[in-house]
Structure formats: C-alpha cells, structure tokens
Design a protein around this motif. Structure first.
Motif, PDB file in Angstrom:
ATOM      1  N   MET A   1       0.840  -1.187   0.000  1.00 48.59           N
ATOM      2  CA  MET A   1       0.000   0.000   0.000  1.00 48.59           C
ATOM      3  C   MET A   1       0.881   1.245   0.000  1.00 48.59           C
ATOM      4  O   MET A   1       1.806   1.355   0.789  1.00 48.59           O
ATOM      5  CB  MET A   1      -0.892  -0.026   1.239  1.00 48.59           C
ATOM      6  N   GLU A   2       0.542   2.173  -0.868  1.00 44.28           N
ATOM      7  CA  GLU A   2       1.253   3.440  -0.909  1.00 44.28           C
ATOM      8  C   GLU A   2       0.569   4.431   0.032  1.00 44.28           C
ATOM      9  O   GLU A   2      -0.651   4.612  -0.017  1.00 44.28           O
ATOM     10  CB  GLU A   2       1.251   3.992  -2.340  1.00 44.28           C
ATOM     11  N   ILE A   3       1.354   5.057   0.881  1.00 48.36           N
ATOM     12  CA  ILE A   3       0.817   6.046   1.810  1.00 48.36           C
ATOM     13  C   ILE A   3       0.810   7.399   1.111  1.00 48.36           C
ATOM     14  O   ILE A   3       1.862   7.930   0.779  1.00 48.36           O
ATOM     15  CB  ILE A   3       1.648   6.092   3.106  1.00 48.36           C
ATOM     16  N   LYS A   4      -0.408   7.925   0.876  1.00 46.15           N
ATOM     17  CA  LYS A   4      -0.546   9.205   0.195  1.00 46.15           C
ATOM     18  C   LYS A   4      -1.301  10.229   1.039  1.00 46.15           C
ATOM     19  O   LYS A   4      -1.185  11.411   0.803  1.00 46.15           O
ATOM     20  CB  LYS A   4      -1.302   9.016  -1.124  1.00 46.15           C
ATOM     21  N   ARG A   5      -2.118   9.732   1.966  1.00 44.34           N
ATOM     22  CA  ARG A   5      -2.936  10.613   2.799  1.00 44.34           C
ATOM     23  C   ARG A   5      -2.770  10.191   4.257  1.00 44.34           C
ATOM     24  O   ARG A   5      -2.366   9.064   4.543  1.00 44.34           O
ATOM     25  CB  ARG A   5      -4.409  10.494   2.386  1.00 44.34           C
ATOM     26  N   LEU A   6      -3.085  11.078   5.164  1.00 45.02           N
ATOM     27  CA  LEU A   6      -2.886  10.779   6.586  1.00 45.02           C
ATOM     28  C   LEU A   6      -3.635   9.523   7.022  1.00 45.02           C
ATOM     29  O   LEU A   6      -3.119   8.732   7.801  1.00 45.02           O
ATOM     30  CB  LEU A   6      -3.311  11.974   7.442  1.00 45.02           C
ATOM     31  N   PHE A   7      -4.844   9.323   6.507  1.00 45.81           N
ATOM     32  CA  PHE A   7      -5.609   8.155   6.940  1.00 45.81           C
ATOM     33  C   PHE A   7      -5.071   6.841   6.364  1.00 45.81           C
ATOM     34  O   PHE A   7      -5.525   5.761   6.744  1.00 45.81           O
ATOM     35  CB  PHE A   7      -7.108   8.313   6.645  1.00 45.81           C
ATOM     36  N   ASP A   8      -4.082   6.917   5.478  1.00 46.44           N
ATOM     37  CA  ASP A   8      -3.438   5.703   4.970  1.00 46.44           C
ATOM     38  C   ASP A   8      -2.500   5.077   6.013  1.00 46.44           C
ATOM     39  O   ASP A   8      -2.217   3.893   5.955  1.00 46.44           O
ATOM     40  CB  ASP A   8      -2.642   5.998   3.700  1.00 46.44           C
ATOM     41  N   PRO A  10      -2.767   4.385   9.427  1.00 43.03           N
ATOM     42  CA  PRO A  10      -3.263   3.264  10.230  1.00 43.03           C
ATOM     43  C   PRO A  10      -3.514   2.000   9.404  1.00 43.03           C
ATOM     44  O   PRO A  10      -3.227   0.891   9.859  1.00 43.03           O
ATOM     45  CB  PRO A  10      -4.566   3.791  10.841  1.00 43.03           C
ATOM     46  N   GLN A  11      -4.052   2.166   8.197  1.00 46.18           N
ATOM     47  CA  GLN A  11      -4.304   1.002   7.336  1.00 46.18           C
ATOM     48  C   GLN A  11      -2.992   0.321   6.951  1.00 46.18           C
ATOM     49  O   GLN A  11      -2.896  -0.900   6.947  1.00 46.18           O
ATOM     50  CB  GLN A  11      -5.082   1.423   6.082  1.00 46.18           C
ATOM     51  N   ASN A  12      -1.972   1.117   6.661  1.00 38.84           N
ATOM     52  CA  ASN A  12      -0.662   0.569   6.334  1.00 38.84           C
ATOM     53  C   ASN A  12      -0.094  -0.210   7.525  1.00 38.84           C
ATOM     54  O   ASN A  12       0.465  -1.299   7.365  1.00 38.84           O
ATOM     55  CB  ASN A  12       0.295   1.680   5.917  1.00 38.84           C
ATOM     56  N   GLN A  13      -0.247   0.362   8.711  1.00 42.08           N
ATOM     57  CA  GLN A  13       0.241  -0.345   9.891  1.00 42.08           C
ATOM     58  C   GLN A  13      -0.523  -1.655  10.085  1.00 42.08           C
ATOM     59  O   GLN A  13       0.075  -2.677  10.414  1.00 42.08           O
ATOM     60  CB  GLN A  13       0.116   0.523  11.148  1.00 42.08           C
ATOM     61  N   LEU A  14      -1.822  -1.634   9.862  1.00 45.25           N
ATOM     62  CA  LEU A  14      -2.624  -2.850  10.001  1.00 45.25           C
ATOM     63  C   LEU A  14      -2.144  -3.933   9.039  1.00 45.25           C
ATOM     64  O   LEU A  14      -2.021  -5.096   9.413  1.00 45.25           O
ATOM     65  CB  LEU A  14      -4.101  -2.539   9.759  1.00 45.25           C
ATOM     66  N   GLU A  15      -1.836  -3.541   7.816  1.00 42.16           N
ATOM     67  CA  GLU A  15      -1.415  -4.507   6.808  1.00 42.16           C
ATOM     68  C   GLU A  15       0.021  -4.977   6.981  1.00 42.16           C
ATOM     69  O   GLU A  15       0.343  -6.118   6.647  1.00 42.16           O
ATOM     70  CB  GLU A  15      -1.583  -3.895   5.409  1.00 42.16           C
ATOM     71  N   ASN A  16       0.894  -4.119   7.489  1.00 38.98           N
ATOM     72  CA  ASN A  16       2.318  -4.446   7.498  1.00 38.98           C
ATOM     73  C   ASN A  16       2.955  -4.626   8.871  1.00 38.98           C
ATOM     74  O   ASN A  16       3.994  -5.283   8.972  1.00 38.98           O
ATOM     75  CB  ASN A  16       3.091  -3.351   6.750  1.00 38.98           C
ATOM     76  N   ASN A  17       2.385  -4.037   9.887  1.00 39.09           N
ATOM     77  CA  ASN A  17       2.989  -4.138  11.211  1.00 39.09           C
ATOM     78  C   ASN A  17       1.937  -3.900  12.292  1.00 39.09           C
ATOM     79  O   ASN A  17       2.049  -2.954  13.073  1.00 39.09           O
ATOM     80  CB  ASN A  17       4.127  -3.110  11.339  1.00 39.09           C
ATOM     81  N   PRO A  18       0.908  -4.750  12.343  1.00 36.84           N
ATOM     82  CA  PRO A  18      -0.142  -4.531  13.341  1.00 36.84           C
ATOM     83  C   PRO A  18       0.421  -4.662  14.755  1.00 36.84           C
ATOM     84  O   PRO A  18       1.311  -5.477  15.003  1.00 36.84           O
ATOM     85  CB  PRO A  18      -1.159  -5.632  13.042  1.00 36.84           C
ATOM     86  N   LYS A 170      -7.685  13.196  -2.721  1.00 37.32           N
ATOM     87  CA  LYS A 170      -6.345  13.369  -3.264  1.00 37.32           C
ATOM     88  C   LYS A 170      -5.372  13.801  -2.159  1.00 37.32           C
ATOM     89  O   LYS A 170      -5.788  14.430  -1.182  1.00 37.32           O
ATOM     90  CB  LYS A 170      -6.368  14.423  -4.373  1.00 37.32           C
ATOM     91  N   PRO A 171      -4.098  13.502  -2.318  1.00 36.76           N
ATOM     92  CA  PRO A 171      -3.110  13.941  -1.331  1.00 36.76           C
ATOM     93  C   PRO A 171      -3.093  15.457  -1.132  1.00 36.76           C
ATOM     94  O   PRO A 171      -2.735  15.943  -0.072  1.00 36.76           O
ATOM     95  CB  PRO A 171      -1.781  13.455  -1.904  1.00 36.76           C
ATOM     96  N   SER A 172      -3.509  16.197  -2.129  1.00 38.01           N
ATOM     97  CA  SER A 172      -3.500  17.659  -2.036  1.00 38.01           C
ATOM     98  C   SER A 172      -4.760  18.226  -1.366  1.00 38.01           C
ATOM     99  O   SER A 172      -4.824  19.428  -1.097  1.00 38.01           O
ATOM    100  CB  SER A 172      -3.344  18.263  -3.428  1.00 38.01           C
ATOM    101  N   ASP A 173      -5.760  17.383  -1.077  1.00 39.38           N
ATOM    102  CA  ASP A 173      -6.977  17.861  -0.425  1.00 39.38           C
ATOM    103  C   ASP A 173      -6.680  18.239   1.023  1.00 39.38           C
ATOM    104  O   ASP A 173      -5.816  17.645   1.679  1.00 39.38           O
ATOM    105  CB  ASP A 173      -8.070  16.785  -0.452  1.00 39.38           C
ATOM    106  N   MET A 174      -7.407  19.220   1.511  1.00 43.69           N
ATOM    107  CA  MET A 174      -7.229  19.663   2.892  1.00 43.69           C
ATOM    108  C   MET A 174      -7.684  18.566   3.846  1.00 43.69           C
ATOM    109  O   MET A 174      -8.758  17.992   3.676  1.00 43.69           O
ATOM    110  CB  MET A 174      -8.024  20.937   3.161  1.00 43.69           C
ATOM    111  N   ALA A 175      -6.851  18.289   4.856  1.00 44.57           N
ATOM    112  CA  ALA A 175      -7.178  17.277   5.857  1.00 44.57           C
ATOM    113  C   ALA A 175      -7.569  17.917   7.177  1.00 44.57           C
ATOM    114  O   ALA A 175      -8.422  17.395   7.897  1.00 44.57           O
ATOM    115  CB  ALA A 175      -5.986  16.345   6.074  1.00 44.57           C
TER     116      ALA A 175
END
Length: 184
Positions: A1-8, A10-18, A170-175
């Motif tokens: 999974m590519e991390i592009k946004r802040l909410f990516d 936790p999902q990345n951690q779940l998939e790769n290093n829970p 998109k990564p450029s959207d305001m978070a």
C-alpha cells in the motif's frame, strides 16, 4: 500500500505491522491499549456514523480535548476518511475564540473531551449558525456521546461508501484546518 494521505497510515500499519498497542491512553489511572485492528475498525465505524449524520466532503468538524486521548485519533482519522476536515482546537480558548473559530470554519459538529469544555462551547452554541451538535468523549448527562456516532456506524455493510469516498480523496486535499494563537 502506498501512503498518500494521513488516513493511509493506520491502514498501512494494520497490513504491514499490526500492534496490540498502536495507541495507548491513561484512563482513570490505568493505561489502556488500543490495537491497530481496533483503531482502524473504530475509525471506519466513526466514518460510517458521520455519513449517517449527513456529513459530506469538505464539512468541518472541530475536536478539542484537555488531555491526550485515543478517541481524538479515532475521530481525526474517521473525519478525514469521509473527506471532511478536522478542526483541532486548543482547550484553553475563550468563549469568544470558540465563537470566532466555529463560525469562521463553519463547523457542523464539535467533539469535546469533558464537561468543562462542553460548558464553554455550549455557551456559544446558539451564536454558531452552522453548528448542528456537540458530542463529548466523557459521559455527561444530557450530552450526546461520541460513542453514539460509533454506534451509528456499527453496521459495516456501508463500508463501501467510506471506501469509495477515500478513493476520491487526493493527497492535495485539505485534511485539517489549524487555527494558531496568532490567527484567532
């Protein structure tokens, strides 16, 4: 999974290093761990609950807490996953500052941590035309609790709606919309 946004994250951690202790908060003097799985599941439930409340992309939701809390992280990610914008606020703001920021940002909801912050925000609630409701992390008599939003999103059969919105962000959207002491 590519991390592009802040909410990516936790999902990345779940998939790769829970982890069993992805988030840890002190509750009534005891350290309480939240696993990566629970963090992601609650953030998703919060997102689904927000959709049930009618939240749309670009809507603003303020969060203010007087202490570090796991719930803040769950809400922040849940808000971002539906394209809404979190507005973190300082707990030491005056009523006038809350009035200004909530109006200026056009916040639909605010989530507060405790009774003291609730009382401060409730004092200006009627001055904020866009404010639909105030939720609290702590149990306060007569005040909706943030768990009610989680409960609204308990049915995960609507997760596809959250996932569809996430794909459009998109990564450029305001978070997040941050008001510093200099901007108030």
């Amino acid at each position: 999974m590519e991390i592009k946004r802040l909410f990516d994250f936790p999902q990345n951690q779940l998939e790769n290093n829970p982890r069993e202790d992805a988030l840890v908060s002190k509750v009534n003097g005891t350290w309480v761990k939240t696993s990566t799985q629970e963090y992601v599941a609650k953030a998703n439930a919060f997102s689904r609950g927000l959709l049930q409340l009618g939240i749309k992309p670009q809507d603003k939701i303020a969060i203010v807490t007087s202490t570090n809390r796991t719930e803040w992280n769950i809400c922040d990610i849940g808000i971002q996953q539906v394209g809404a914008i979190s507005v973190p606020l300082y707990p030491t703001l005056s009523e006038d500052d809350f009035d200004y920021i909530l109006n200026n940002a056009e916040c639909k909801f605010i989530i507060v941590s405790d009774k003291g912050l609730y009382d401060t925000v409730a004092a200006v609630k009627d001055k904020v035309s866009t404010l639909v409701g105030i939720y609290s992390f702590d149990e306060i008599a007569g005040v909706p609790n943030y768990k009610e939003i989680l409960d609204l999103g308990e049915d995960n059969s609507t997760q596809h709606e959250v996932d569809s919105i996430k794909e459009m962000i998109k990564p450029s959207d305001m978070a997040t919309l941050i008001y510093t002491s200099g901007t108030t």
